[in-house]
Scaffold this active site. Structure first.
Site, mmCIF file in Angstrom:
data_model
loop_
_atom_site.group_PDB
_atom_site.id
_atom_site.type_symbol
_atom_site.label_atom_id
_atom_site.label_comp_id
_atom_site.label_asym_id
_atom_site.label_seq_id
_atom_site.Cartn_x
_atom_site.Cartn_y
_atom_site.Cartn_z
ATOM 1 N N GLU A 56 -7.504 7.679 -15.371
ATOM 2 C CA GLU A 56 -8.109 7.558 -16.646
ATOM 3 C C GLU A 56 -7.237 6.775 -17.572
ATOM 4 O O GLU A 56 -7.606 5.999 -18.243
ATOM 5 C CB GLU A 56 -8.347 9.071 -17.324
ATOM 6 C CG GLU A 56 -9.427 9.749 -16.439
ATOM 7 C CD GLU A 56 -8.778 10.965 -15.365
ATOM 8 O OE1 GLU A 56 -9.549 11.947 -15.109
ATOM 9 O OE2 GLU A 56 -7.933 10.244 -14.823
ATOM 10 N N CYS A 88 -4.910 14.002 -18.647
ATOM 11 C CA CYS A 88 -5.836 12.998 -18.865
ATOM 12 C C CYS A 88 -6.860 13.325 -19.996
ATOM 13 O O CYS A 88 -7.268 12.206 -20.570
ATOM 14 C CB CYS A 88 -6.558 12.874 -17.564
ATOM 15 S SG CYS A 88 -5.194 11.919 -16.490
ATOM 16 N N ALA A 158 -14.868 9.086 21.317
ATOM 17 C CA ALA A 158 -15.454 7.671 21.826
ATOM 18 C C ALA A 158 -16.119 8.268 23.115
ATOM 19 O O ALA A 158 -15.201 8.715 23.910
ATOM 20 C CB ALA A 158 -14.593 6.749 21.880
ATOM 21 N N ASP A 204 -1.688 9.025 27.792
ATOM 22 C CA ASP A 204 -2.247 7.594 27.139
ATOM 23 C C ASP A 204 -0.955 6.968 26.714
ATOM 24 O O ASP A 204 -1.223 5.752 26.393
ATOM 25 C CB ASP A 204 -3.253 8.198 26.014
ATOM 26 C CG ASP A 204 -4.445 8.428 26.532
ATOM 27 O OD1 ASP A 204 -4.662 8.525 27.651
ATOM 28 O OD2 ASP A 204 -5.348 8.752 25.768
ATOM 29 N N LEU A 208 -0.749 5.540 17.704
ATOM 30 C CA LEU A 208 -1.407 6.494 16.663
ATOM 31 C C LEU A 208 -1.213 5.755 15.132
ATOM 32 O O LEU A 208 -1.000 6.314 14.409
ATOM 33 C CB LEU A 208 -1.205 7.811 16.645
ATOM 34 C CG LEU A 208 -1.478 8.513 18.162
ATOM 35 C CD1 LEU A 208 -1.081 10.108 18.005
ATOM 36 C CD2 LEU A 208 -2.819 8.306 18.359
ATOM 37 N N ARG A 211 -3.119 -0.347 12.880
ATOM 38 C CA ARG A 211 -2.799 -1.940 13.419
ATOM 39 C C ARG A 211 -3.442 -2.943 12.711
ATOM 40 O O ARG A 211 -3.230 -4.160 12.988
ATOM 41 C CB ARG A 211 -2.916 -2.117 14.961
ATOM 42 C CG ARG A 211 -1.698 -1.269 15.746
ATOM 43 C CD ARG A 211 -2.158 -1.219 17.321
ATOM 44 N NE ARG A 211 -3.487 -0.764 17.746
ATOM 45 C CZ ARG A 211 -3.507 0.373 17.881
ATOM 46 N NH1 ARG A 211 -2.601 1.364 17.615
ATOM 47 N NH2 ARG A 211 -4.807 1.047 18.222
#
Length: 432
Positions: A56, A88, A158, A204, A208, A211
């Site tokens: 604000e 505010c 995924a 893996d 994390l 990028r």
């Protein structure tokens, strides 16, 4: 409320502005504000990176004298309390605006309704609830931490065309295409923290981070559920811990011996009992929850499918003394590399999440490990589900997805299905 098309248009712009700094405003909500005079936007503001100044006063400063008799559209009720910045609501009153339109009332007990009352007492017309669903969505992380004392949890998966999320023994494999991966990078940039299980961290070796060029500095805090502190010091996570924070969550029963002397290191998560001494101080009814039938701390083991490997450094310990020495060495090696080691039950999200909220984490992306995903899902602590499906198949030795479209509970709303490059995305949300 019934809003005019112009009101809706200007509030949509305020909501768009509020989304710009998601994940960058610390414990403060990322709020958007526009000031409108004679049908034209004369001031815009978004909560600044770090949380101050608020939206604000920035919008009012840009509007200047044009704010007088104007309308201010703000996504969250203006604050009414004195913190590190003045209220505010006072800034709006001093600016001379004639009308304030608010999307969402603030659940913070220091504000809720008070900001609105201050404005009305000053003779300003106030309307609330405009585009409230969209407003609540934009403020989901803040609202969840305020009302549920935990971060807003997003589960991302995924999945291949044959229902797999990976292949055993092969680490990371690509299931979705560049467009979907770019969306996930943006999601990381808008989230306070990202979490994986130790099995995924070892198999893996992910980084994390964000990028996307230009957004690298917006990488979230990285959290690994690692009861035995087995994250290798050679992993990408550990090697980059001094650049982007990494928190390893070890089992509370494996905390270092000096903690039993009542001196907990600063890395212990707030509000979580880190030692046997603290359990002993609890009422008997609580001790029964924390201890097994024989009075010893209940063992914690990773869920099936998230079994950790070994960090570099020899065979696993064979005795209690060896185990303690080994854990101390792991703890010290991780901390020496810049990793923060904390202790609680890694597989009790109902305990872990409030502790993360107390550390200022308002949003959490659960991104790795079939069993870790299922852990949060089965606990009923997931607020948003993103199911990306790629066109390819995994086949032999595939790791089956922990969640399918047919598994989604009825209290989730199917937001929609859309095409993302060569992939599809189904999105589900609980009411905030």
């Amino acid at each position: 409320m019934s809003a005019s098309p112009d009101d809706a248009q200007f509030m949509q712009e305020a909501i768009r502005l509020g989304l710009l700094h998601l994940g960058q405003t610390s414990t403060n909500p990322s709020v958007g504000c526009v000031v409108v005079r004679d049908g034209m936007i004369v001031g815009r503001g978004t909560t600044a990176v770090g949380g101050r100044p608020h939206a604000e006063p920035q919008a009012l400063a840009e509007a200047g004298e044009l704010a007088r008799s104007a309308t201010a559209y703000v996504t969250l009720e203006p604050c009414s309390h004195h913190g590190k910045t003045p209220p505010c609501a006072d800034a709006l009153i001093a600016s001379g605006v004639a009308r304030v339109v608010i999307s969402v009332t603030d659940p913070d007990e220091r504000v809720s309704g008070r900001g609105i009352a201050m404005l009305r007492d000053a003779g300003i017309e106030v309307e609330t609830g405009l585009l409230e669903r969209a407003g609540r969505h934009s403020l989901a992380a803040y609202l969840t931490r305020q009302t549920k004392n935990r971060p807003y949890v997003i589960l991302k998966l995924a999945v291949s065309a044959d229902g797999m999320i990976g292949r055993k023994g092969e680490g990371q494999i690509s299931i979705t295409g560049p467009a979907a991966r770019a969306e996930v990078q943006q999601l990381r940039a808008e989230t306070d923290a990202i979490l994986v299980g130790i099995g995924t961290a070892i198999a893996d070796d992910p980084q994390l981070t964000v990028r996307t060029p230009g957004l690298e500095a917006r990488s979230p805090v990285r959290i690994v559920l690692d009861p035995l502190l087995q994250l290798p010091v050679t992993s990408k996570l550990v090697k980059t811990a001094r650049d982007v924070p990494v928190i390893v969550v070890g089992s509370e029963e494996n905390s270092l011996p000096e903690m039993d002397e009542g001196v907990a290191p600063p890395s212990v998560l707030p509000d979580i009992s880190p030692s046997r001494r603290e359990i002993d101080s609890l009422p008997a009814s609580r001790q029964n929850d924390e201890l097994g039938a024989n009075g010893s701390a209940q063992p914690i083991s990773p869920p099936e499918g998230e079994m950790p490997g070994r960090a570099e450094g020899g065979a696993p310990p064979t005795s209690a003394h060896d185990k303690t020495t080994d854990l101390e060495a792991r703890h010290q090696a991780l901390e020496a590399a810049g990793v923060e080691v904390v202790y609680c039950n890694p597989y009790r999200p109902d305990v872990l999440l409030p502790a993360l909220a107390s550390r200022g984490i308002s949003s959490l992306l659960v991104e790795g490990g079939a069993k870790t995903a299922r852990l949060f899902f089965d606990a009923g602590l997931v607020d948003r589900i993103l199911l990306y499906q790629g066109p390819g198949t995994i086949g032999v030795n595939g790791i089956e997805t922990p969640i399918r479209k047919t598994d989604i509970p009825s209290d989730f709303k199917h937001v929609g299905t859309r095409i993302v490059g060569d992939d599809t995305l189904d999105e589900y949300e609980r009411e905030i």
